[in-house]
Design a protein around this motif. Structure first.
Motif, PDB file in Angstrom:
ATOM      1  N   HIS A 149       5.198  -8.607   3.364  1.00  0.00           N
ATOM      2  CA  HIS A 149       4.037  -9.338   3.880  1.00  0.00           C
ATOM      3  C   HIS A 149       2.685  -8.779   3.421  1.00  0.00           C
ATOM      4  O   HIS A 149       1.658  -9.437   3.597  1.00  0.00           O
ATOM      5  CB  HIS A 149       4.086  -9.419   5.413  1.00  0.00           C
ATOM      6  CG  HIS A 149       3.585  -8.206   6.114  1.00  0.00           C
ATOM      7  ND1 HIS A 149       4.319  -7.053   6.216  1.00  0.00           N
ATOM      8  CD2 HIS A 149       2.409  -7.954   6.753  1.00  0.00           C
ATOM      9  CE1 HIS A 149       3.631  -6.154   6.885  1.00  0.00           C
ATOM     10  NE2 HIS A 149       2.465  -6.670   7.224  1.00  0.00           N
ATOM     11  N   LYS A 150       2.682  -7.591   2.827  1.00  0.00           N
ATOM     12  CA  LYS A 150       1.439  -7.037   2.283  1.00  0.00           C
ATOM     13  C   LYS A 150       1.421  -7.071   0.748  1.00  0.00           C
ATOM     14  O   LYS A 150       0.459  -6.610   0.130  1.00  0.00           O
ATOM     15  CB  LYS A 150       1.251  -5.599   2.762  1.00  0.00           C
ATOM     16  CG  LYS A 150       0.995  -5.474   4.259  1.00  0.00           C
ATOM     17  CD  LYS A 150       0.755  -4.028   4.647  1.00  0.00           C
ATOM     18  CE  LYS A 150       0.489  -3.901   6.145  1.00  0.00           C
ATOM     19  NZ  LYS A 150       0.251  -2.491   6.547  1.00  0.00           N
ATOM     20  N   SER A 151       2.450  -7.635   0.156  1.00  0.00           N
ATOM     21  CA  SER A 151       2.580  -7.596  -1.299  1.00  0.00           C
ATOM     22  C   SER A 151       1.867  -8.758  -1.976  1.00  0.00           C
ATOM     23  O   SER A 151       1.942  -9.907  -1.536  1.00  0.00           O
ATOM     24  CB  SER A 151       4.061  -7.620  -1.692  1.00  0.00           C
ATOM     25  OG  SER A 151       4.187  -7.638  -3.098  1.00  0.00           O
ATOM     26  N   SER A 152       1.196  -8.449  -3.081  1.00  0.00           N
ATOM     27  CA  SER A 152       0.575  -9.481  -3.916  1.00  0.00           C
ATOM     28  C   SER A 152       1.517  -9.944  -5.021  1.00  0.00           C
ATOM     29  O   SER A 152       1.166 -10.846  -5.792  1.00  0.00           O
ATOM     30  CB  SER A 152      -0.720  -8.944  -4.537  1.00  0.00           C
ATOM     31  OG  SER A 152      -1.670  -8.635  -3.540  1.00  0.00           O
ATOM     32  N   LEU A 153       2.690  -9.341  -5.092  1.00  0.00           N
ATOM     33  CA  LEU A 153       3.650  -9.726  -6.122  1.00  0.00           C
ATOM     34  C   LEU A 153       4.210 -11.118  -5.848  1.00  0.00           C
ATOM     35  O   LEU A 153       4.338 -11.530  -4.692  1.00  0.00           O
ATOM     36  CB  LEU A 153       4.803  -8.720  -6.176  1.00  0.00           C
ATOM     37  CG  LEU A 153       4.451  -7.321  -6.691  1.00  0.00           C
ATOM     38  CD1 LEU A 153       5.658  -6.400  -6.540  1.00  0.00           C
ATOM     39  CD2 LEU A 153       3.998  -7.374  -8.148  1.00  0.00           C
ATOM     40  N   PRO A 154       4.596 -11.845  -6.901  1.00  0.00           N
ATOM     41  CA  PRO A 154       5.192 -13.178  -6.712  1.00  0.00           C
ATOM     42  C   PRO A 154       6.498 -13.088  -5.932  1.00  0.00           C
ATOM     43  O   PRO A 154       7.255 -12.117  -6.068  1.00  0.00           O
ATOM     44  CB  PRO A 154       5.445 -13.653  -8.148  1.00  0.00           C
ATOM     45  CG  PRO A 154       4.556 -12.824  -9.012  1.00  0.00           C
ATOM     46  CD  PRO A 154       4.445 -11.506  -8.327  1.00  0.00           C
ATOM     47  N   ILE A 155       6.787 -14.101  -5.139  1.00  0.00           N
ATOM     48  CA  ILE A 155       8.031 -14.124  -4.370  1.00  0.00           C
ATOM     49  C   ILE A 155       9.238 -14.063  -5.291  1.00  0.00           C
ATOM     50  O   ILE A 155      10.260 -13.456  -4.946  1.00  0.00           O
ATOM     51  CB  ILE A 155       8.093 -15.372  -3.445  1.00  0.00           C
ATOM     52  CG1 ILE A 155       9.277 -15.259  -2.479  1.00  0.00           C
ATOM     53  CG2 ILE A 155       8.140 -16.662  -4.260  1.00  0.00           C
ATOM     54  CD1 ILE A 155       9.197 -14.078  -1.516  1.00  0.00           C
TER      55      ILE A 155
END
Length: 270
Positions: A149-155
């Motif tokens: 939930h804090k990641s900017s990486l693509p799903i």
């Protein structure tokens, strides 16, 4: 690369053929296939009988009398069960000769796969398996949400991260995103708790369907000659036309991985 359904198909197939067989001799034709000391690997397993085959994520674990070893097929690894009289092909790098005159041979065109001795009792708690996240069937939505939930990486990238949830590779990540109508480049921090729960459910459904079909046969995957059929059910991976809106399927790279999606059905948000 074989993903969880393909590895599960290999496990089930091999169990039918080799459980109960005694290893009479081991011949290593390419040392780097073995992680660790090759001589110790051979000495430890020779004379042992194969009792079971387990799987964790994309790893196979061969359980013997007092020993165990793991096998990761990587890109193109496969196992062939043949008569001892059959000539060795140039891509077969390891031979387990059984006392009944048959052989289990590990074949790997690209030589990326690895086998390694592990502790029979604690292999799930030891390296490398202890670094893996839960399989979708064991995943808790709150725990998965906390990881992304804090990641900017693509799903799509997060689905491929085996430390978050193990077993999903490129093919099934594309299919999961499509079924969820989620753009594969959606940042993890944009995925709600409700959508994470849905992500786990959809992951289970797709992997179960693929296992029921024996996996997906793309390039060279097979399980001792048994090829998977799930490729006929693929909705987006390697497809040209969206089965829902009938628009064109787009292929582009998402952090280095070939990604198929429908721009209309999987609109990007955030």
């Amino acid at each position: 690369m074989p993903e969880l359904p393909e590895v599960e198909t290999v496990r089930r197939t091999l169990k039918n053929f080799i459980v109960g067989k005694k290893i009479q001799e081991i011949r290593v034709h390419y040392d780097k296939i073995i992680t660790g000391d090759t001589n110790n690997f051979v000495a430890s397993l020779t004379g042992q009988t194969i009792r079971d085959i387990d799987r964790v994520g994309k790893y196979l674990i061969f359980i013997l009398d007092s020993q165990a070893f793991i096998s990761h097929l990587r890109m193109e690894g496969k196992y062939n069960i043949v008569a001892a009289s059959k000539s060795l092909n140039k891509h077969e790098h390891l031979t387990f000769a059984f006392s009944d005159g048959t052989e289990l041979r590990y074949q790997d065109t690209r030589k990326f796969g690895r086998l390694e001795l592990v502790n029979k009792e604690t292999y799930r708690q030891d390296l490398p398996l202890c670094k893996l996240g839960p399989e979708p069937w064991d995943a808790d939505s709150k725990e998965i949400y906390s990881k992304i939930h804090k990641s900017s990486l693509p799903i799509k990238t997060l689905l491929l991260d085996q430390s978050i949830m193990t077993g999903i590779g490129n093919i099934y990540a594309n299919e999961i995103c499509f079924r969820m109508k989620m753009h594969p480049a959606t940042p993890g921090k944009r995925v709600s708790k409700k959508r994470v729960a849905e992500l786990i459910t959809v992951s289970k459904e797709i992997l179960e369907q693929a296992i029921a079909q024996g996996g997906t046969t793309i390039h060279s995957f097979d399980a001792n000659g048994i090829t998977g059929l799930f490729q006929v059910q693929l909705q987006v991976h390697m497809q040209k036309v969206c089965p829902v809106c009938h628009g064109a399927i787009t292929k582009e790279m998402v952090r280095g991985r070939g990604t198929y999606y429908c721009k209309e059905c999987q609109k990007k948000k955030g």
